[in-house]
Scaffold this motif. Structure first.
Motif, PDB file in Angstrom:
ATOM      1  N   GLN A   1      -7.873 -13.115 -16.896  1.00  0.00           N
ATOM      2  CA  GLN A   1      -8.121 -12.019 -17.840  1.00  0.00           C
ATOM      3  C   GLN A   1      -8.324 -10.692 -17.112  1.00  0.00           C
ATOM      4  N   THR A   2      -7.927 -10.647 -15.850  1.00  0.00           N
ATOM      5  CA  THR A   2      -7.986  -9.386 -15.101  1.00  0.00           C
ATOM      6  C   THR A   2      -6.655  -8.668 -15.293  1.00  0.00           C
ATOM      7  N   ALA A   3      -6.717  -7.463 -15.824  1.00  0.00           N
ATOM      8  CA  ALA A   3      -5.466  -6.724 -16.028  1.00  0.00           C
ATOM      9  C   ALA A   3      -4.964  -6.181 -14.688  1.00  0.00           C
ATOM     10  N   PHE A   4      -3.673  -6.205 -14.498  1.00  0.00           N
ATOM     11  CA  PHE A   4      -3.070  -5.630 -13.287  1.00  0.00           C
ATOM     12  C   PHE A   4      -1.825  -4.867 -13.725  1.00  0.00           C
ATOM     13  N   CYS A   5      -1.384  -3.916 -12.899  1.00  0.00           N
ATOM     14  CA  CYS A   5      -0.219  -3.143 -13.355  1.00  0.00           C
ATOM     15  C   CYS A   5       1.045  -3.947 -13.063  1.00  0.00           C
ATOM     16  N   LEU A   6       1.954  -3.883 -14.000  1.00  0.00           N
ATOM     17  CA  LEU A   6       3.109  -4.782 -13.954  1.00  0.00           C
ATOM     18  C   LEU A   6       4.075  -4.454 -12.835  1.00  0.00           C
ATOM     19  N   GLN A   7       4.192  -3.180 -12.496  1.00  0.00           N
ATOM     20  CA  GLN A   7       5.224  -2.764 -11.533  1.00  0.00           C
ATOM     21  C   GLN A   7       6.570  -3.377 -11.931  1.00  0.00           C
ATOM     22  N   SER A   8       7.248  -4.048 -11.010  1.00  0.00           N
ATOM     23  CA  SER A   8       8.603  -4.505 -11.343  1.00  0.00           C
ATOM     24  C   SER A   8       8.651  -5.613 -12.387  1.00  0.00           C
ATOM     25  N   VAL A   9       7.507  -6.214 -12.685  1.00  0.00           N
ATOM     26  CA  VAL A   9       7.517  -7.272 -13.703  1.00  0.00           C
ATOM     27  C   VAL A   9       7.911  -6.700 -15.067  1.00  0.00           C
TER      28      VAL A   9
ATOM     29  N   ASP B   1       0.816  -1.216   0.000  1.00  0.00           N
ATOM     30  CA  ASP B   1       0.000   0.000   0.000  1.00  0.00           C
ATOM     31  C   ASP B   1       0.850   1.267   0.000  1.00  0.00           C
ATOM     32  N   TYR B   2       2.180   1.097  -0.175  1.00  0.00           N
ATOM     33  CA  TYR B   2       3.009   2.310  -0.158  1.00  0.00           C
ATOM     34  C   TYR B   2       2.779   3.136  -1.423  1.00  0.00           C
ATOM     35  N   ILE B   3       2.255   2.467  -2.480  1.00  0.00           N
ATOM     36  CA  ILE B   3       1.698   3.211  -3.617  1.00  0.00           C
ATOM     37  C   ILE B   3       0.183   3.102  -3.397  1.00  0.00           C
ATOM     38  N   PRO B   4      -0.487   4.178  -2.908  1.00  0.00           N
ATOM     39  CA  PRO B   4      -1.864   4.037  -2.404  1.00  0.00           C
ATOM     40  C   PRO B   4      -2.798   3.332  -3.373  1.00  0.00           C
ATOM     41  N   GLU B   5      -2.651   3.560  -4.638  1.00  0.00           N
ATOM     42  CA  GLU B   5      -3.573   2.969  -5.606  1.00  0.00           C
ATOM     43  C   GLU B   5      -3.507   1.433  -5.583  1.00  0.00           C
ATOM     44  N   LEU B   6      -2.353   0.886  -5.237  1.00  0.00           N
ATOM     45  CA  LEU B   6      -2.219  -0.579  -5.221  1.00  0.00           C
ATOM     46  C   LEU B   6      -3.079  -1.205  -4.119  1.00  0.00           C
ATOM     47  N   ALA B   7      -3.355  -0.418  -3.072  1.00  0.00           N
ATOM     48  CA  ALA B   7      -4.153  -0.944  -1.953  1.00  0.00           C
ATOM     49  C   ALA B   7      -5.582  -1.246  -2.382  1.00  0.00           C
ATOM     50  N   HIS B   8      -5.995  -0.726  -3.537  1.00  0.00           N
ATOM     51  CA  HIS B   8      -7.363  -0.996  -4.012  1.00  0.00           C
ATOM     52  C   HIS B   8      -7.485  -2.345  -4.711  1.00  0.00           C
ATOM     53  N   GLN B   9      -6.382  -3.035  -4.872  1.00  0.00           N
ATOM     54  CA  GLN B   9      -6.462  -4.329  -5.554  1.00  0.00           C
ATOM     55  C   GLN B   9      -7.282  -5.312  -4.704  1.00  0.00           C
TER      56      GLN B   9
ATOM     57  N   CYS C   1      -2.210  -3.762 -23.897  1.00  0.00           N
ATOM     58  CA  CYS C   1      -1.336  -3.295 -22.811  1.00  0.00           C
ATOM     59  C   CYS C   1      -1.638  -1.818 -22.651  1.00  0.00           C
ATOM     60  N   THR C   2      -2.163  -1.444 -21.474  1.00  0.00           N
ATOM     61  CA  THR C   2      -2.546  -0.035 -21.299  1.00  0.00           C
ATOM     62  C   THR C   2      -1.814   0.553 -20.097  1.00  0.00           C
ATOM     63  N   LEU C   3      -1.734   1.878 -20.101  1.00  0.00           N
ATOM     64  CA  LEU C   3      -1.122   2.542 -18.957  1.00  0.00           C
ATOM     65  C   LEU C   3      -2.218   2.816 -17.929  1.00  0.00           C
ATOM     66  N   ASP C   4      -2.022   2.349 -16.715  1.00  0.00           N
ATOM     67  CA  ASP C   4      -2.999   2.590 -15.654  1.00  0.00           C
ATOM     68  C   ASP C   4      -2.714   3.984 -15.075  1.00  0.00           C
ATOM     69  N   GLU C   5      -3.508   4.939 -15.538  1.00  0.00           N
ATOM     70  CA  GLU C   5      -3.252   6.344 -15.216  1.00  0.00           C
ATOM     71  C   GLU C   5      -3.320   6.575 -13.697  1.00  0.00           C
ATOM     72  N   ALA C   6      -4.260   5.894 -13.027  1.00  0.00           N
ATOM     73  CA  ALA C   6      -4.416   6.113 -11.581  1.00  0.00           C
ATOM     74  C   ALA C   6      -3.166   5.647 -10.838  1.00  0.00           C
TER      75      ALA C   6
ATOM     76  N   ALA D   1       3.509   1.389 -14.519  1.00  0.00           N
ATOM     77  CA  ALA D   1       2.039   1.478 -14.511  1.00  0.00           C
ATOM     78  C   ALA D   1       1.408   0.769 -15.715  1.00  0.00           C
ATOM     79  N   LEU D   2       2.215   0.147 -16.561  1.00  0.00           N
ATOM     80  CA  LEU D   2       1.632  -0.588 -17.692  1.00  0.00           C
ATOM     81  C   LEU D   2       0.896  -1.826 -17.172  1.00  0.00           C
ATOM     82  N   SER D   3      -0.232  -2.119 -17.786  1.00  0.00           N
ATOM     83  CA  SER D   3      -1.057  -3.250 -17.315  1.00  0.00           C
ATOM     84  C   SER D   3      -1.197  -4.334 -18.373  1.00  0.00           C
ATOM     85  N   LEU D   4      -1.174  -5.546 -17.905  1.00  0.00           N
ATOM     86  CA  LEU D   4      -1.439  -6.725 -18.746  1.00  0.00           C
ATOM     87  C   LEU D   4      -2.281  -7.675 -17.911  1.00  0.00           C
TER      88      LEU D   4
END
Ligand code: GLU
Length: 423
Positions: free
Chosen positions: A166-174, A135-143, A258-263, A306-309
């Motif tokens: 088929q649920t997209a998630f942001c890649l972060q370090s991946v 949750d140190y990146i607040p938006e991730l806490a909404h997962q 592959c989209t950029l998760d703006e939030a 913030a890219l999502s796949l």
């Protein structure tokens, strides 16, 4: 017991990547289609529909762009199986694949059984509800804490998925292995490694630490990934540079969305003190190439994280790496084989945060995890897995992801040194 257990699966060992021009039969298309129909006939596959079921049972479906035109033609065909039913302009690599499917020579030979076993490992890991969401990146806490998806793609494009694949998630370090591979492709090894090392850091992923030459330790931790981002088309605006990374990820994923998760991007910008401190530290030691716009480099890095796949797309990226850089679903080369080798080496030694040594020891596969709970696992010469489950252990790896991998290598000889410990 360990030996005999693994020897049941000896067909998995020693497979090589399927390159674009596999040396194959020199015979012309007509002759090979005739032979294909006879081979199908001898297996009792007398109609196009029977052949399609045979392929589907082996994980070969319309999800595979390089086979989809042929599969559509077969679906529409009527009467007994005949050479004219495979569609026009059947590419040779699709034909090779069909031949291997009838010869029982696909990367995952016993696909239904394999998929069934994977289902068992998945169900086992799903029971585990330990770990915390980052949750140190607040938006991730909404997962969704208990979300869990898994997908497999073999180097022959055999596909299988479970749960929220088929649920997209942001890649972060991946995204870091791809960020590194692209930096290498654009700059070459000498320039990239003049600025970033290839040694596990033995510290947390965002630790304020450099190696004895004042370089970030490796491209799989934040400092090293920011450095690689700084080397990607430095003269262009950050938005364009990030767009290049996005398109690179998309082609690695066989054209999947592959989209950029703006939030997430905004959330990360707002809580970026540690990453800014890493940049300052590197700046103080002149670690960046002269003239680097470090704010821009950081922005490119945040956008890349913030890219999502979804898991299905991530499994294709992993399978592309397992296949020496050729995407198994499109048949296109995405990365040079030597760059793949470098990338896999660093995933093996540095891809799982402070658990990388343990993971290399116990699981023995190149992998990369991220704080969103994503995990990409490469089984060289066999295929790749994309996994997402956001609860993390204290090292920052997906709890279920690690558990799943441990079960997988208990039953299959996928550890890179499995061969020396089995008969
Ligand atoms: N964007 C994250 C950060 O910079 C990536 C962390 C990770 O997934 O390891 O902190």
């Amino acid at each position: 017991m360990f030996r005999s257990g693994l020897s049941r699966f000896s067909r998995y060992r020693g497979r090589r990547a399927r390159f674009e021009h596999d040396p194959q039969d020199e015979a012309g298309l007509d002759v090979r289609l005739d032979r294909l129909c006879s081979a199908a006939d001898s297996l009792g596959l007398e109609t196009p529909q029977a052949l399609l079921s045979h392929l589907a049972a082996r994980g070969l479906t319309g999800q595979l762009p390089r086979l989809s035109a042929c599969l559509t033609a077969l679906e529409q065909a009527e009467g007994p199986l005949a050479p004219g039913q495979f569609g026009r302009d059947l590419p040779f690599d699709s034909l090779n694949l069909l031949e291997r499917a009838l010869d029982d020579d696909l990367a995952i030979p016993d696909f239904s059984h394999f998929a069934h076993r994977l289902g068992g490992f998945f169900a086992y890991a799903q029971e585990n509800r330990r770990g915390q969401i980052a949750d140190y990146i607040p938006e991730l806490a909404h997962q969704e804490a208990d979300g869990f998806g898994l997908a497999l793609c073999s180097i022959d494009g055999q596909r299988f998925s479970l749960g929220e694949a088929q649920t997209a998630f942001c890649l972060q370090s991946v995204v870091k292995p791809l960020n590194y591979a692209l930096a290498l492709a654009l700059n070459g090894e000498n320039l990239v490694h003049a600025h970033v090392g290839r040694e596990p850091s033995g510290r947390r992923f965002n630790e304020l630490a450099l190696d004895p030459d004042y370089r970030p330790h490796n491209p799989m931790i934040n400092a090293g990934a920011i450095m690689c981002a700084s080397l990607i088309r430095p003269a262009q605006p950050p938005r364009d540079r990030a767009e290049l990374i996005r398109r690179f990820v998309m082609s690695a994923a066989g054209g999947a969305a592959c989209t950029l998760d703006e939030a997430v991007y905004q959330s990360e910008l707002a809580t970026a003190d540690r990453n800014r401190a890493l940049v300052k530290m590197m700046d103080e030691h002149d670690a960046f190439p002269p003239g680097t716009d470090t704010r821009a480099a950081l922005d490119v890095y945040f956008r890349a994280c913030a890219l999502s796949l979804d898991c299905e797309a991530l499994s294709v990226v992993a399978a592309m790496l397992a296949n020496g850089g050729v995407c198994p679903v499109t048949g296109h080369r995405v990365i040079d084989p030597m760059i793949v080798r470098h990338t896999l080496s660093l995933m093996l030694t540095c891809g799982m945060y402070d658990y990388s040594g343990e993971f290399a020891f116990t699981v023995g596969l190149p992998a990369k995890s991220g704080v969103s709970g994503g995990l990409m696992i490469v089984i060289p010469g066999v295929g790749g897995l994309g996994l997402w489950s956001p609860r993390l252990d204290r090292q920052g790896n997906s709890v279920r992801g690690v558990e799943f991998c441990q079960r997988l290598v208990e039953d299959y000889p996928f550890h890179i040194f499995a061969g020396v410990a089995s008969d």
